[in-house]
Design a protein around this motif. Structure first.
Motif, PDB file in Angstrom:
ATOM      1  N   LYS A 248       0.723  -1.167  -0.053  1.00 32.05           N
ATOM      2  CA  LYS A 248      -0.091  -0.233   0.110  1.00 32.05           C
ATOM      3  C   LYS A 248       0.602   0.933   0.277  1.00 32.05           C
TER       4      LYS A 248
ATOM      5  N   LYS B  78       1.477   4.115  -2.456  1.00 28.27           N
ATOM      6  CA  LYS B  78       1.175   5.813  -2.451  1.00 28.27           C
ATOM      7  C   LYS B  78       1.983   6.145  -2.490  1.00 28.27           C
TER       8      LYS B  78
ATOM      9  N   LEU C 113      -1.572   9.971   7.042  1.00 23.78           N
ATOM     10  CA  LEU C 113      -3.318   9.386   7.742  1.00 23.78           C
ATOM     11  C   LEU C 113      -3.181   8.537   6.843  1.00 23.78           C
ATOM     12  N   TYR C 114      -2.794   7.918   5.608  1.00 24.41           N
ATOM     13  CA  TYR C 114      -3.453   7.420   4.728  1.00 24.41           C
ATOM     14  C   TYR C 114      -2.269   5.779   5.463  1.00 24.41           C
TER      15      TYR C 114
ATOM     16  N   PHE D 176      -4.511   4.358   8.555  1.00 29.09           N
ATOM     17  CA  PHE D 176      -6.102   3.915   7.933  1.00 29.09           C
ATOM     18  C   PHE D 176      -5.045   1.800   8.266  1.00 29.09           C
ATOM     19  N   PRO D 177      -4.677   1.177   7.301  1.00 30.66           N
ATOM     20  CA  PRO D 177      -3.766   0.058   7.154  1.00 30.66           C
ATOM     21  C   PRO D 177      -3.820  -0.793   8.860  1.00 30.66           C
TER      22      PRO D 177
ATOM     23  N   ALA E 253      -5.010  11.874  12.663  1.00 29.19           N
ATOM     24  CA  ALA E 253      -5.252  13.313  11.841  1.00 29.19           C
ATOM     25  C   ALA E 253      -4.863  14.419  12.533  1.00 29.19           C
TER      26      ALA E 253
ATOM     27  N   THR F 141      -7.394  18.944   9.194  1.00 21.93           N
ATOM     28  CA  THR F 141      -7.023  18.042   9.908  1.00 21.93           C
ATOM     29  C   THR F 141      -8.257  17.182  10.008  1.00 21.93           C
TER      30      THR F 141
ATOM     31  N   GLU G 275     -10.419  -0.101   3.820  1.00 18.90           N
ATOM     32  CA  GLU G 275     -10.173  -0.057   5.156  1.00 18.90           C
ATOM     33  C   GLU G 275     -11.394  -0.570   6.065  1.00 18.90           C
TER      34      GLU G 275
END
Lengths: 184, 162
Positions: free
Chosen positions: A9, A13, A110-111, A114-115, A138, B121, B134
């Motif tokens: 991932k 990205k 942030l991405y 998620f995982p 975040a 944010t 996800e």
């Protein structure tokens, strides 16, 4: 296996980031051109404009390197695996506090959270903890808060931070309730 | 002139941190510096954009105009617009603070600033697809939706307090 999944991932990205950087450079070029033309057309605005940019430039030089070094240090010393290990086991108020605390650490964009969050969910972590973890990740990053303190002042930063923490915990518990209710 | 306690504290923490890190593990520390450099380079275009933009803003937009568009009297409409802008835009928060600060300096209200920073944010329009993939639709929409409301509430409270 999970680790490989996350790396895949990250890689996909990274391509996106390169593209972002290119379009970012294009936007930058456009804005510089516009500014130069405007400053030639309206010389009376030149001093104020250049002074404002210069002041901000000095500001960045003074704090950005330090902030970036702090983020680099955390990304190296606190691995994703450590975060998942600690959060997966925590429960109760300790769990809520830990989710908040871990989310606040400057561990990256942030991405990548998620995982991690989805992995934690599969491992059986509380929904409230996951939401708090994600939201803290975040919006309550420690180095960012130092920058907020610098630019917006102590009062603004402290009040916004405290309300955000309260609201984030409340939101985590609320979403957990909604999630449970809608499953029945 | 621009050096104050915050600047000194941030830099001291960074220097102590990297020194301690080098003492513990040289390789890891070099890696950390590489991550820092890469992050800075990735952010360089945004930093440049904000530098020029703030110059333009303070050079060309008179405070009266900014305060008319984003000042206190815009009320809930201003806050909502700022929240939407914050939710959609993808500005690294590190460069968003100076931008917001200069808006406040030239007349934008505290509520508008708080709303903008909070949604910027907390809510990621661009990262929504990843979040849905996800965590699923339900959690994603709940988190982002409630975050939006929270941002407006925090903005209103801050407007009242500051």
């Amino acid at each position: 296996m999970m680790d490989n999944n996350m790396r895949g991932k990250d890689k996909s990205k990274m391509g996106g980031q390169k593209k972002n950087k290119k379009s970012g450079l294009l936007v930058l070029l456009g804005i510089i051109l516009t500014t130069v033309i405007l400053l030639i057309l309206y010389p009376e605005n030149r001093t104020a404009s250049i002074q404002a940019s210069y002041k901000l430039f000095v500001e960045f030089i003074l704090i950005l390197p330090a902030v970036m070094v702090l983020m680099g240090l955390f990304s190296v010393w606190v691995s994703k695996e450590t975060v998942v290990k600690y959060l997966g086991h925590a429960s109760g108020i300790t769990g809520l506090g830990l989710a908040l605390f871990v989310g606040m650490m400057p561990t990256g964009p942030l991405y990548i959270a998620f995982p991690m969050a989805s992995m934690l969910l599969k491992k059986g972590a509380r929904v409230a903890n996951i939401i708090i973890f994600l939201s803290a990740w975040a919006c309550i990053k420690l180095p960012q808060e130092l920058v907020e303190l610098r630019f917006m002042g102590a009062k603004f930063m402290i009040i916004r931070l405290s309300f955000t923490i309260i609201m984030v915990i409340f939101m985590g518990l609320l979403i957990e309730k909604i999630d449970k209710y809608s499953k029945h | 002139m621009q050096i104050n306690a915050t600047v000194i504290i941030i830099n001291v923490i960074a220097i102590l941190g990297i020194s301690f890190s080098f003492f513990k593990n040289k390789q890891k520390s070099i890696m950390a510096l590489k991550v820092a450099l890469k992050g800075t380079l990735n952010m360089a275009p945004s930093i440049g954009i904000i530098l020029v933009l703030v110059g333009l803003l303070l050079g060309f937009f008179k405070p009266e105009l900014i305060s008319k568009l984003l000042g206190n009297q815009t009320g809930l409409v201003g806050i909502t617009l700022a929240s939407i802008a914050g939710a959609i835009l993808m500005i690294p928060s590190l460069v968003a603070f100076p931008l917001t600060a200069s808006l406040v300096e030239s007349g934008a209200s505290i509520s508008v600033a708080a709303a903008f920073i909070t949604t910027l944010t907390m809510i990621g329009f661009v990262t929504l697809p990843i979040e849905i993939e996800e965590l699923g639709r339900k959690l994603t929409f709940l988190r982002n939706g409630i975050s939006f409301i929270i941002a407006v509430v925090i903005a209103l409270i801050m407007g009242a307090l500051l």
